[in-house]
Design a protein around this motif. Structure first.
Motif, short mmCIF file in Angstrom:
data_model
loop_
_atom_site.label_atom_id
_atom_site.label_comp_id
_atom_site.label_asym_id
_atom_site.label_seq_id
_atom_site.Cartn_x
_atom_site.Cartn_y
_atom_site.Cartn_z
N THR A 1 0.81 -1.24 -0.09
CA THR A 1 0.04 0.07 0.09
C THR A 1 0.75 1.22 0.08
OG1 THR A 1 -0.30 -0.08 2.25
CG2 THR A 1 -1.93 -1.14 1.02
N TYR A 2 2.28 1.36 0.20
CA TYR A 2 3.13 2.19 0.18
C TYR A 2 3.90 2.33 -1.16
CZ TYR A 2 6.85 5.35 1.27
OH TYR A 2 7.99 6.56 1.39
N GLY A 3 3.65 3.32 -1.99
CA GLY A 3 4.08 3.43 -3.38
C GLY A 3 5.45 3.04 -3.75
N PRO A 4 6.37 3.54 -3.05
CA PRO A 4 7.92 3.36 -3.18
C PRO A 4 8.12 1.69 -2.91
CG PRO A 4 7.87 5.36 -2.12
CD PRO A 4 6.26 4.76 -2.14
N THR A 5 7.51 1.07 -1.93
CA THR A 5 7.76 -0.63 -1.65
C THR A 5 6.88 -1.23 -2.58
OG1 THR A 5 6.33 -0.15 0.16
CG2 THR A 5 8.55 0.00 0.73
N ALA A 6 5.59 -0.76 -3.04
CA ALA A 6 4.95 -1.56 -3.73
C ALA A 6 5.57 -1.70 -5.18
CB ALA A 6 3.42 -0.85 -4.15
N GLU A 7 6.37 -0.48 -5.56
CA GLU A 7 7.05 -0.56 -6.81
C GLU A 7 8.28 -1.67 -6.73
OE1 GLU A 7 8.50 0.24 -10.69
OE2 GLU A 7 6.34 0.46 -9.74
N ILE A 8 8.81 -1.54 -5.67
CA ILE A 8 10.00 -2.37 -5.40
C ILE A 8 9.40 -4.09 -5.46
CG2 ILE A 8 11.85 -3.24 -3.74
CD1 ILE A 8 11.95 -0.56 -2.81
N TYR A 9 8.19 -4.00 -4.93
CA TYR A 9 7.69 -5.29 -4.97
C TYR A 9 7.31 -5.83 -6.30
CZ TYR A 9 4.47 -9.27 -3.72
OH TYR A 9 3.96 -10.75 -3.42
N ARG A 10 6.70 -4.93 -7.05
CA ARG A 10 6.33 -5.14 -8.46
C ARG A 10 7.65 -5.67 -9.21
NH1 ARG A 10 6.34 -3.67 -13.09
NH2 ARG A 10 7.69 -1.63 -12.73
N ARG A 11 8.56 -4.72 -9.23
CA ARG A 11 9.56 -5.13 -9.97
C ARG A 11 10.25 -6.55 -9.81
NH1 ARG A 11 11.37 0.31 -8.77
NH2 ARG A 11 13.05 -0.56 -7.31
N ASN A 12 10.39 -6.80 -8.60
CA ASN A 12 10.78 -8.00 -8.20
C ASN A 12 9.88 -9.31 -8.56
OD1 ASN A 12 13.74 -8.01 -6.54
ND2 ASN A 12 12.42 -6.11 -5.95
N THR A 13 8.94 -9.23 -8.42
CA THR A 13 7.79 -10.19 -8.94
C THR A 13 7.75 -10.38 -10.46
OG1 THR A 13 5.95 -8.57 -8.73
CG2 THR A 13 6.20 -9.86 -6.93
N ALA A 14 8.12 -9.15 -11.14
CA ALA A 14 8.17 -9.34 -12.66
C ALA A 14 9.63 -9.93 -12.87
CB ALA A 14 8.22 -7.87 -13.09
N ARG A 15 10.42 -9.85 -12.13
CA ARG A 15 11.89 -10.47 -12.54
C ARG A 15 11.59 -11.81 -12.00
NH1 ARG A 15 15.42 -11.92 -15.57
NH2 ARG A 15 17.13 -12.80 -14.63
N ALA A 16 10.76 -12.23 -11.18
CA ALA A 16 10.79 -13.65 -10.65
C ALA A 16 9.88 -14.47 -11.94
CB ALA A 16 9.95 -13.89 -9.52
N ALA A 17 8.85 -13.83 -12.40
CA ALA A 17 8.33 -14.35 -13.40
C ALA A 17 9.17 -14.46 -14.63
CB ALA A 17 7.22 -13.22 -13.86
N GLU A 18 9.76 -13.59 -14.97
CA GLU A 18 11.13 -13.84 -16.06
C GLU A 18 11.82 -14.81 -15.89
OE1 GLU A 18 13.21 -9.99 -16.18
OE2 GLU A 18 11.36 -9.05 -17.15
N ARG A 19 12.31 -15.10 -14.61
CA ARG A 19 13.34 -16.32 -14.53
C ARG A 19 12.42 -17.48 -14.76
NH1 ARG A 19 16.95 -17.72 -14.58
NH2 ARG A 19 17.92 -18.63 -12.57
N ILE A 20 11.42 -17.77 -14.13
CA ILE A 20 10.72 -18.95 -14.42
C ILE A 20 10.28 -19.11 -15.91
CG2 ILE A 20 8.46 -20.24 -13.88
CD1 ILE A 20 10.17 -20.16 -11.59
N LEU A 21 10.13 -18.19 -16.65
CA LEU A 21 9.98 -18.49 -18.06
C LEU A 21 11.37 -18.81 -18.75
CD1 LEU A 21 7.81 -15.37 -19.03
CD2 LEU A 21 7.09 -17.58 -18.09
N GLU A 22 12.31 -18.23 -18.24
CA GLU A 22 13.81 -18.68 -18.66
C GLU A 22 14.07 -20.12 -18.45
OE1 GLU A 22 16.41 -16.26 -16.77
OE2 GLU A 22 15.90 -14.14 -17.89
N MET A 23 13.57 -20.59 -17.23
CA MET A 23 13.92 -22.11 -16.91
C MET A 23 12.82 -22.81 -17.64
SD MET A 23 14.81 -21.95 -12.93
CE MET A 23 14.16 -20.40 -12.23
N ILE A 24 11.70 -22.70 -17.84
CA ILE A 24 10.65 -23.37 -18.53
C ILE A 24 11.42 -23.51 -19.94
CG2 ILE A 24 8.59 -23.35 -19.72
CD1 ILE A 24 7.37 -21.98 -17.00
N ASP A 25 11.73 -22.42 -20.60
CA ASP A 25 12.30 -22.43 -22.01
C ASP A 25 13.51 -23.24 -22.09
OD1 ASP A 25 10.53 -20.74 -23.02
OD2 ASP A 25 11.82 -18.90 -23.02
N GLY A 26 14.17 -23.28 -21.12
CA GLY A 26 15.48 -24.14 -20.93
C GLY A 26 15.14 -25.64 -20.83
N GLY A 27 13.82 -25.98 -20.00
CA GLY A 27 13.52 -27.37 -20.17
C GLY A 27 13.01 -27.71 -21.35
#
Length: 208
Positions: free
Chosen positions: A125-151
Motif C-alpha cells: 500500500t506504500y507507493g515506493p515499496t509497492a514498486e520495489i515488490y512489483r519489479r521483483n515479482t516481474a523479475r521472478a516471472a521472467e526467471r521462471i520463463l527462462e527456466m521453462i524455455d530451458g526445459g
C-alpha cells in the motif's frame, strides 16, 4: 537577504542530523532494521523505536537512511536483494530444469514467509515499496520463463504446455502481488508460491 518590514526571517529548513557509520556497521544496522520491519511492518514503527531497540542514536540510523522513508526503502531493497541472491545460489546447485523451477519457487515461498501480514500490507500500500515488490515479482516471472524455455529446449518439458505454463506463472505472480489470489484462496503469498511450484513441477513434465 532582506525581509518585509515586521516580517520574521524564514526559519532554515532542518534536515536530520546524520552520523557517519562505517560499511560494516551500516550493513549490520540495515539488517536489524529489515528484521524489525519484516516482523512488525513499518507504518507503526518509529525511528525512536528503532534507535531504542538497537541501542543507537537516531543520528546513527540516519547514517543508513536520511529519513524514515529512506530507511523503509533501503530495508525493502535489502530484503529482496539478499533473498534473490540466496535463491539464485540454491538454483545454481541444480541442472535439471524441473528441479531448478521447484527450487526457485520454493525459495520465493521461503522468502515470503519472512513477511508478517503487517509488513506485507504496508509494502503493497506504500507507493515506493509497492514498486520495489512489483519489479521483483516481474523479475521472478521472467526467471521462471527462462527456466521453462530451458526445459523445453532440453526436451524435458512438453513444448505444447510451455507457452500456457509461462502465462499461468505470470498471471499467478501478478495475482499474488495484487492480493487478488490471496483474497480468493485464503492462502498467504508464501503458500501461493509453494502451490505454484507444485503445479508447474507436475504439469510440465512429459507423461511417463
Amino acid at each position: 537577504m532582506t525581509h518585509p518590514a515586521g516580517a520574521a526571517p524564514s526559519a532554515p529548513l532542518k534536515t536530520p542530523r546524520r552520523r557517519r557509520v562505517d560499511t560494516a556497521r551500516r550493513a549490520d544496522l540495515l539488517e536489524q532494521v529489515t528484521d524489525v520491519f519484516l516482523a512488525e511492518g513499518f507504518t507503526a514503527v518509529t525511528v525512536d523505536d528503532l534507535a531504542r531497540r538497537m541501542r543507537c542514536s537516531k543520528a546513527t540510523l540516519y547514517g543508513v537512511g536520511a529519513t524514515k522513508e529512506q530507511l523503509v526503502v533501503a530495508a525493502t531493497k535489502h530484503f529482496f536483494g539478499t533473498e534473490a541472491a540466496r535463491i539464485e545460489r540454491m538454483v545454481a546447485t541444480f541442472s535439471e530444469p524441473q528441479e531448478m523451477i521447484t527450487t526457485y519457487l520454493e525459495g520465493v515461498a521461503q522468502a515470503m514467509r519472512r513477511n508478517s501480514p503487517a509488513f506485507y500490507a504496508d509494502m503493497v500500500t506504500y507507493g515506493p515499496t509497492a514498486e520495489i515488490y512489483r519489479r521483483n515479482t516481474a523479475r521472478a516471472a521472467e526467471r521462471i520463463l527462462e527456466m521453462i524455455d530451458g526445459g523445453v529446449r532440453a526436451g524435458v518439458f512438453r513444448a505444447t504446455n510451455a507457452a500456457f505454463a509461462a502465462q499461468v506463472v505470470a498471471l499467478a505472480i501478478e495475482a499474488v502481488q495484487s492480493g487478488t489470489l490471496l483474497e480468493r484462496t485464503g492462502l498467504s503469498a508464501a503458500e501461493s508460491f509453494a502451490e505454484l511450484a507444485d503445479l508447474l513441477f507436475n504439469g510440465l513434465r512429459h507423461a511417463s
